[in-house]
Design a protein around this motif. Structure first.
Motif, short mmCIF file in Angstrom:
data_model
loop_
_atom_site.label_atom_id
_atom_site.label_comp_id
_atom_site.label_asym_id
_atom_site.label_seq_id
_atom_site.Cartn_x
_atom_site.Cartn_y
_atom_site.Cartn_z
N SER A 19 -3.19 5.04 -0.15
CA SER A 19 -3.41 3.86 0.72
C SER A 19 -2.03 4.51 1.99
O SER A 19 -1.24 4.98 1.67
CB SER A 19 -2.98 2.35 0.13
N LYS A 20 -1.65 4.14 2.84
CA LYS A 20 -0.62 3.80 3.63
C LYS A 20 -0.06 3.64 2.78
O LYS A 20 1.55 4.83 2.64
CB LYS A 20 -0.96 3.18 5.17
N VAL A 23 1.05 6.67 1.14
CA VAL A 23 2.00 7.61 1.01
C VAL A 23 3.41 8.29 1.60
O VAL A 23 4.42 8.86 0.94
CB VAL A 23 0.38 8.31 2.54
N SER A 67 5.79 7.50 11.80
CA SER A 67 4.48 7.19 11.96
C SER A 67 5.04 5.35 11.83
O SER A 67 4.01 4.70 11.98
CB SER A 67 4.17 7.19 10.44
N GLU A 119 4.71 -1.77 -2.29
CA GLU A 119 3.67 -1.12 -1.86
C GLU A 119 2.99 -2.09 -3.32
O GLU A 119 1.90 -2.70 -3.46
CB GLU A 119 3.52 0.04 -2.68
#
Length: 130
Positions: A19-20, A23, A67, A119
């Protein structure tokens, strides 16, 4: 040679399946690893290796910064934090100040832990499909 290709393919798949948030955590893990290596290299007076490790850490922080989705207020704060870290990494690349390196390592490590916790919380609240 076939095994090398299979390994690269499985590695690519493992990264693409993250998942983002995962990462981002992996990037922070690599940044802390590179900075810890820079600290060790500096202690050993292996200055070229230390400089290269700091450069890798800077690239990771830059990637994280690029990002960011700046429509969120937290992104503005993270942008400032990443900018600060990047600047300090440039400073330690020149000065080889071990105390500052350790302070930056702690800061990056704290950010990693925060994103790891976020997360984990996100996974717990995400709806589960069938």
């Amino acid at each position: 040679m076939q095994y090398a290709n299979a390994y690269q393919e499985s590695k690519r798949y493992a990264i693409e399946s993250l998942s983002k948030g995962e990462v981002v955590v992996k990037l922070f893990e690599e940044a802390t690893k590179q900075l810890k290596m820079a600290i060790i290299f500096t202690e050993r007076e292996e200055n070229v290796k230390a400089f290269n490790a700091i450069g890798k850490c800077q690239k990771i922080i830059s990637s994280l910064n690029l990002s960011l989705d700046m429509q969120y207020p937290i992104s503005i704060e993270l942008n400032e934090m990443y900018g600060f870290i990047h600047t300090k990494l440039g400073e330690v690349a020149v000065t080889r100040d071990l105390q500052l390196m350790n302070d930056i390592w702690s800061l990056i490590s704290d950010l990693k832990d925060s994103f790891k916790e976020a997360e984990k919380m996100n996974k717990q609240t995400a709806p589960r499909g069938l």
